[in-house]
Design a protein around this motif. Structure first.
Motif, PDB file in Angstrom:
ATOM      1  N   ALA A  32      13.171  -4.142   6.172  1.00 17.51           N
ATOM      2  CA  ALA A  32      12.183  -4.853   6.986  1.00 17.51           C
ATOM      3  C   ALA A  32      10.792  -4.307   6.709  1.00 17.51           C
ATOM      4  O   ALA A  32      10.621  -3.110   6.438  1.00 17.51           O
ATOM      5  N   ALA A  33       9.801  -5.186   6.753  1.00 15.13           N
ATOM      6  CA  ALA A  33       8.390  -4.786   6.620  1.00 15.13           C
ATOM      7  C   ALA A  33       7.567  -5.628   7.579  1.00 15.13           C
ATOM      8  O   ALA A  33       7.765  -6.849   7.662  1.00 15.13           O
ATOM      9  N   ARG A  59       8.091  -9.116  11.705  1.00 18.86           N
ATOM     10  CA  ARG A  59       8.401  -8.543  10.393  1.00 18.86           C
ATOM     11  C   ARG A  59       9.149  -9.508   9.492  1.00 18.86           C
ATOM     12  O   ARG A  59       9.786 -10.457   9.952  1.00 18.86           O
ATOM     13  N   ALA A  60       9.042  -9.233   8.213  1.00 20.19           N
ATOM     14  CA  ALA A  60       9.876  -9.905   7.217  1.00 20.19           C
ATOM     15  C   ALA A  60      11.101  -9.033   6.973  1.00 20.19           C
ATOM     16  O   ALA A  60      10.980  -7.818   6.825  1.00 20.19           O
ATOM     17  N   VAL A  61      12.258  -9.655   6.947  1.00 26.12           N
ATOM     18  CA  VAL A  61      13.520  -8.949   6.736  1.00 26.12           C
ATOM     19  C   VAL A  61      14.174  -9.514   5.490  1.00 26.12           C
ATOM     20  O   VAL A  61      14.205 -10.730   5.287  1.00 26.12           O
ATOM     21  N   ALA A  62      14.684  -8.631   4.635  1.00 21.81           N
ATOM     22  CA  ALA A  62      15.274  -9.059   3.368  1.00 21.81           C
ATOM     23  C   ALA A  62      16.631  -8.407   3.150  1.00 21.81           C
ATOM     24  O   ALA A  62      16.760  -7.187   3.287  1.00 21.81           O
ATOM     25  N   VAL A 122      18.013 -12.290  -3.371  1.00 16.95           N
ATOM     26  CA  VAL A 122      17.212 -11.956  -2.191  1.00 16.95           C
ATOM     27  C   VAL A 122      17.293 -13.092  -1.177  1.00 16.95           C
ATOM     28  O   VAL A 122      17.119 -14.265  -1.523  1.00 16.95           O
ATOM     29  N   HIS A 123      17.557 -12.739   0.066  1.00 15.48           N
ATOM     30  CA  HIS A 123      17.417 -13.690   1.171  1.00 15.48           C
ATOM     31  C   HIS A 123      16.429 -13.105   2.156  1.00 15.48           C
ATOM     32  O   HIS A 123      16.559 -11.958   2.600  1.00 15.48           O
ATOM     33  N   LEU A 124      15.412 -13.901   2.514  1.00 16.43           N
ATOM     34  CA  LEU A 124      14.320 -13.448   3.377  1.00 16.43           C
ATOM     35  C   LEU A 124      14.261 -14.264   4.660  1.00 16.43           C
ATOM     36  O   LEU A 124      14.510 -15.477   4.654  1.00 16.43           O
ATOM     37  N   ALA A 125      13.905 -13.604   5.733  1.00 16.60           N
ATOM     38  CA  ALA A 125      13.598 -14.272   7.001  1.00 16.60           C
ATOM     39  C   ALA A 125      12.447 -13.512   7.637  1.00 16.60           C
ATOM     40  O   ALA A 125      12.399 -12.287   7.579  1.00 16.60           O
ATOM     41  N   SER A 126      11.502 -14.239   8.228  1.00 13.64           N
ATOM     42  CA  SER A 126      10.314 -13.573   8.752  1.00 13.64           C
ATOM     43  C   SER A 126       9.927 -14.129  10.112  1.00 13.64           C
ATOM     44  O   SER A 126      10.029 -15.336  10.360  1.00 13.64           O
ATOM     45  N   LEU A 140       6.147  -9.982   3.082  1.00 11.94           N
ATOM     46  CA  LEU A 140       7.124 -10.428   2.079  1.00 11.94           C
ATOM     47  C   LEU A 140       7.077  -9.545   0.840  1.00 11.94           C
ATOM     48  O   LEU A 140       8.116  -9.178   0.281  1.00 11.94           O
ATOM     49  N   GLU A 141       5.869  -9.215   0.409  1.00  7.81           N
ATOM     50  CA  GLU A 141       5.720  -8.389  -0.791  1.00  7.81           C
ATOM     51  C   GLU A 141       6.269  -6.988  -0.578  1.00  7.81           C
ATOM     52  O   GLU A 141       7.016  -6.460  -1.413  1.00  7.81           O
TER      53      GLU A 141
END
Length: 394
Positions: A32-33, A59-62, A122-126, A140-141
């Protein structure tokens, strides 16, 4: 109030479950970021100046796993469409890959720096609002960079990851942002604001305990979407660079605040835009220094007027505000807020409001009613709670 361990685990489980559905295998981990809000110091980071952001709970979680076949597969829970598949060896700056340009740019930057990243799923959710000036792209970066750093054993520090993430946004996506957003996402700590010198990346975690003094910092998302790739941000950066060249300095950070009148006089032959941009940057660096002195003295309430000054400078000198942002500031202050200003790149996005905790409801109500009376889209208001920077969730 950061996520509890239970809540963080639930987020990781959801993202991991979707990863399994998409790719038919377990992810190697979940990271997470956060997004960020900037307390003070705007358009100073690409002028080698000072900034003071704090990480948000958003946060963005990956969920991520390595691949060895030069394939990069990207999916977002927040964007319609399926998996975006790219060839890591064929990644080209300024290619049109939409939202996927941000994580893809990180892979490109890592490979360009000589790091052996051979591919990833990669799977992302923010939960970071997009277009709100809260650094959704940096989140995301940074989450992508952190995951790949750990999976590939690259040994990069958080500041090094931030620099690579900034390179991804500058060179690959094409947005000439400074380093603040990525450094905030990578390096902030819970309960603190990050006092950052963007020239040498030295940093100091400054305790920022609003609740202990009966205060709150509110974020008001105007829901006016901004896009920094449209050229307005780049024009202001170019004006700052022109001013520095004309003054014979490496960056505007090198102009002491006490010498600002003399510097402006020396710029008489430059355009009014250059002079205005120089005045804003030099004075906003000074506002950061004033703010850190107030925080060190424990006088958080005195930061309020500094925020108002900063907004006036962004509105009148840099000219990056908009009617909705101006309405937040004027209404909040008139309703009893200690101070307020737009935050982020401007042209929409969010404002911050420093209030007594007891005035939170009244100020929020006043701003919401002012928006309704002006026919604006209702704003979204939430507290800015200093939260942890990028980290592994599971």
């Amino acid at each position: 109030m950061s996520e509890s361990g239970t809540a963080a685990g639930a987020v990781a489980d959801t993202v991991a479950e979707e990863f399994r559905r998409l790719y038919g295998a377990e992810p190697e981990g979940v990271w997470a970021a956060p997004g960020r809000v900037n307390l003070i110091g705007e358009y100073t980071d690409f002028n080698d100046g000072f900034v003071m952001p704090l990480a948000l709970p958003h946060r963005a979680v990956a969920a991520v796993s390595r691949r060895t076949d030069q394939v990069l597969r990207l999916h977002s829970a927040d964007v319609a469409g399926g998996v975006v598949q790219l060839d890591t060896a064929a990644l080209e700056p300024l290619s049109d890959t939409g939202w996927a340009a941000y994580p893809a740019g990180v892979v490109w930057a890592l490979r360009a720096a000589g790091h052996p990243v051979t591919g990833a799923d990669v799977h992302l959710a923010s939960t970071v609002p997009t277009g709100a000036g809260l650094s959704s792209s940096a989140a995301l970066e940074v989450v992508t960079a952190l995951a790949l750093n750990e999976l590939y054993g690259l040994g990069l520090t958080p500041p090094e990851l931030a620099v690579l993430a900034q390179r991804a946004e500058n060179a690959f996506v094409g947005v000439p942002c400074g380093i603040m957003d990525q450094m905030a996402s990578a390096c902030c700590t819970e309960g603190h604001a990050l006092y950052l010198d963007t020239r040498d990346l030295s940093q100091r975690q400054v305790p920022f305990d609003l609740a202990a003094q009966g205060l709150r910092l509110l974020v008001v998302d105007t829901r006016v979407k901004h896009a920094l790739g449209d050229g307005a941000y780049a024009r202001r950066r170019a004006a700052c660079e022109s001013g520095a060249r004309a003054l014979g300095v490496r960056a505007l950070r090198d102009i002491p605040y006490g010498e600002l009148p003399e510097a402006l006089a020396r710029l008489a032959g430059q355009s009014e835009e250059v002079r205005r941009c120089v005045r804003h940057v030099v004075s906003d660096d000074h506002r950061v220094e004033r703010t850190i002195a107030l925080l060190d003295a424990g006088d958080l309430r005195a930061v309020g007027p500094v925020l108002v000054e900063g907004h006036a400078s962004l509105r009148d000198d840099l000219r990056v505000s908009c009617p909705e942002l101006d309405l937040v500031v004027t209404t909040a202050v008139a309703s009893g807020a200690l101070g307020a200003r737009m935050t982020g790149g401007g042209f929409g996005g969010s404002a911050i409001v420093l209030v007594e905790e007891s005035d939170t409801e009244a100020v929020t109500k006043a701003v919401t009613e002012a928006f309704a009376a002006s026919g604006f889209t209702p704003p979204r208001v939430f507290p800015a709670i200093p939260s942890p920077g990028a980290h592994r969730v599971s």
